[in-house]
Motif scaffolding. Structure first.
Motif, PDB file in Angstrom:
ATOM      1  N   ILE A  30      -8.320 -24.888 -35.671  1.00 39.52           N
ATOM      2  CA  ILE A  30      -7.800 -23.844 -36.504  1.00 39.52           C
ATOM      3  C   ILE A  30      -7.647 -22.508 -36.190  1.00 39.52           C
ATOM      4  O   ILE A  30      -8.997 -22.617 -35.114  1.00 39.52           O
ATOM      5  N   VAL A  33      -6.807 -16.331 -39.562  1.00 39.70           N
ATOM      6  CA  VAL A  33      -5.846 -15.228 -39.834  1.00 39.70           C
ATOM      7  C   VAL A  33      -6.768 -14.837 -40.524  1.00 39.70           C
ATOM      8  O   VAL A  33      -7.132 -13.570 -40.133  1.00 39.70           O
ATOM      9  N   LEU A  63      -9.043 -18.619 -43.534  1.00 40.37           N
ATOM     10  CA  LEU A  63      -7.994 -18.894 -44.090  1.00 40.37           C
ATOM     11  C   LEU A  63      -7.067 -19.180 -42.592  1.00 40.37           C
ATOM     12  O   LEU A  63      -7.641 -18.027 -41.721  1.00 40.37           O
ATOM     13  N   GLY A  64      -6.237 -20.010 -42.117  1.00 39.50           N
ATOM     14  CA  GLY A  64      -6.068 -19.867 -40.972  1.00 39.50           C
ATOM     15  C   GLY A  64      -5.124 -20.723 -41.282  1.00 39.50           C
ATOM     16  O   GLY A  64      -4.309 -21.655 -41.749  1.00 39.50           O
ATOM     17  N   HIS A  65      -3.743 -21.162 -39.582  1.00 38.34           N
ATOM     18  CA  HIS A  65      -3.260 -22.458 -39.618  1.00 38.34           C
ATOM     19  C   HIS A  65      -3.925 -23.713 -38.828  1.00 38.34           C
ATOM     20  O   HIS A  65      -4.825 -22.762 -37.661  1.00 38.34           O
ATOM     21  N   GLY A  78       0.847 -26.709 -38.171  1.00 33.46           N
ATOM     22  CA  GLY A  78       1.901 -25.273 -38.443  1.00 33.46           C
ATOM     23  C   GLY A  78       0.852 -25.370 -40.045  1.00 33.46           C
ATOM     24  O   GLY A  78       1.700 -23.271 -40.100  1.00 33.46           O
ATOM     25  N   THR A  79       0.446 -25.800 -41.143  1.00 34.56           N
ATOM     26  CA  THR A  79       0.242 -26.037 -42.150  1.00 34.56           C
ATOM     27  C   THR A  79      -1.229 -24.904 -42.579  1.00 34.56           C
ATOM     28  O   THR A  79      -1.819 -24.681 -41.369  1.00 34.56           O
ATOM     29  N   ARG A  80      -0.596 -24.089 -42.877  1.00 35.16           N
ATOM     30  CA  ARG A  80      -1.472 -22.721 -43.714  1.00 35.16           C
ATOM     31  C   ARG A  80      -2.298 -23.428 -44.480  1.00 35.16           C
ATOM     32  O   ARG A  80      -2.294 -24.145 -45.668  1.00 35.16           O
ATOM     33  N   PRO A 130      -4.124 -26.864 -48.158  1.00 35.71           N
ATOM     34  CA  PRO A 130      -2.568 -26.200 -48.070  1.00 35.71           C
ATOM     35  C   PRO A 130      -3.061 -25.575 -48.942  1.00 35.71           C
ATOM     36  O   PRO A 130      -2.974 -25.133 -49.788  1.00 35.71           O
ATOM     37  N   ASP A 133       3.161 -22.450 -50.205  1.00 34.39           N
ATOM     38  CA  ASP A 133       4.247 -20.886 -49.637  1.00 34.39           C
ATOM     39  C   ASP A 133       4.307 -20.174 -50.398  1.00 34.39           C
ATOM     40  O   ASP A 133       4.426 -19.162 -49.535  1.00 34.39           O
ATOM     41  N   ASP A 137      -0.612 -14.567 -47.561  1.00 39.08           N
ATOM     42  CA  ASP A 137      -2.085 -14.555 -47.482  1.00 39.08           C
ATOM     43  C   ASP A 137      -2.778 -14.347 -47.490  1.00 39.08           C
ATOM     44  O   ASP A 137      -4.599 -14.669 -48.137  1.00 39.08           O
ATOM     45  N   LYS A 327      -5.824 -11.558 -36.481  1.00 38.28           N
ATOM     46  CA  LYS A 327      -4.255 -11.750 -35.543  1.00 38.28           C
ATOM     47  C   LYS A 327      -3.907 -11.048 -35.031  1.00 38.28           C
ATOM     48  O   LYS A 327      -3.279 -10.510 -34.291  1.00 38.28           O
TER      49      LYS A 327
END
Length: 331
Positions: A30, A33, A63-65, A78-80, A130, A133, A137, A327
């Protein structure tokens, strides 16, 4: 890559991480974020949690990707995602009954094992979920702490006109006030800090009061979120006959007037964290509704490299949620 590391209580540093190991088949890497600072992080920092292990990396509101995945991981790069930071065995009686929150084998990120306050970290995909969308954030990072309240509120029935008192307006208390108000309750929020009470007013038409100012009034439901003996004992006096009290704060001990609990048929509910995945999913459903006002709860977003400032603000008790922004130093 950088990480925050707590060598022992009150001794935190920003340091370079060791190289991460190769992923196992079920693991994901991960890129963080946001990381939220919560009450348990502060207790670990101060050395107030007796079951905390040192040294360790703090952080569990994450929280991340996904930037790398093992071959058995069901998510795309790339999934958040948000992280469920409490492990469970999946085999004990509690787990089989859906009560993963009280699994005797539970370990907690940032408390008993290394947490996620780092630019990158690895975790089993079993513990990530996940993020839709349409969930920004700044709201998505609230899913984990908010799931605590979602889980607690499932023990009672709150609807329009229910009278609810929330004792303690820390992060969990603020989230409890926000959800009770959203559900139509007549909410009274109590705290000894007038700055917190002013912040609560921004959540909606909510009555705020110092606990000492309330005389002779009782409520259908009382939520104890302060984690203090005085708050628990005062809160129990505020429950109407036939009412209910939800205990969220981790008060070490308190005196219970058993005769009043019995004669007034007061119900006490202990509530710890949440069950997975239901409580996370329900938390996200609430947070996706733009009419659910939680924006004031996030008070500050601070680069993680300025962690001293962030923890000082969180410890002051004068803010809502303080977020660390990972970030600012892209990997």
């Amino acid at each position: 890559m950088l990480e925050l590391f707590l060598n022992k209580p009150k001794q935190m540093e920003l340091r370079s991480m060791e190289a991460l190991p190769a992923l196992k088949d079920d693991e994901v890497k991960i890129r963080l974020v946001y990381g939220g600072i919560c009450g348990s992080d502060l207790s670990v920092f101060l050395g107030k949690l007796t079951h905390a292990s040192y040294p360790l990396r703090p952080g569990h509101e994450l929280l991340g990707h996904i930037i790398e995945a093992g071959k058995n991981v069901p998510y795309e790069l790339g999934t958040r995602i948000i992280v469920q930071p409490n492990s469970y065995c999946g085999e004990c009686v509690n787990c089989l009954n859906g009560q993963t929150n009280i699994c005797p084998e539970k370990k907690s990120l940032g408390v008993t094992v290394n947490g996620g306050f780092s630019e990158q970290f690895i975790i089993s995909s079993k513990y990530v979920m996940p993020v839709p969308d349409d969930l920004p954030d700044e709201r998505a990072v609230l899913v984990e702490p908010f799931a605590v309240i979602v889980h607690a509120f499932k023990k009672v029935h709150i609807t329009k006109g229910t009278t609810v008192a929330v004792l303690g307006c820390g992060n969990e208390g603020m989230l409890a006030v926000a959800l009770a108000h959203y559900l139509g309750a007549d909410v009274t929020a109590m705290d000894i800090n007038p700055i917190k009470l002013e912040l609560i007013k921004t959540l909606g038409d909510i009555r705020v009061i110092h606990p000492d100012e309330l005389k002779g009034e009782t409520f259908d439901i009382v939520v104890e979120a302060a984690g203090a003996q005085s708050a628990f004992e005062n809160g129990l006096r505020l429950v109407r006959p036939g009412g209910q009290m939800i205990l969220i704060g981790l008060t070490p001990e308190a005196t219970i007037p058993v005769i009043r609990v019995v004669r007034s048929e007061i119900t006490l509910y202990g509530s710890i964290i949440y069950n997975i995945p239901d409580d996370f999913q329900h938390a996200m459903e609430y947070l996706r509704d733009t009419n659910f006002n939680v924006q004031p709860i996030v008070s500050k977003i601070i680069p993680f490299t300025d962690y001293k400032h962030a923890f000082e603000d969180a410890l002051s008790g004068n803010y809502g949620k303080v977020l660390l922004d990972f970030k600012k130093n892209p990997v």
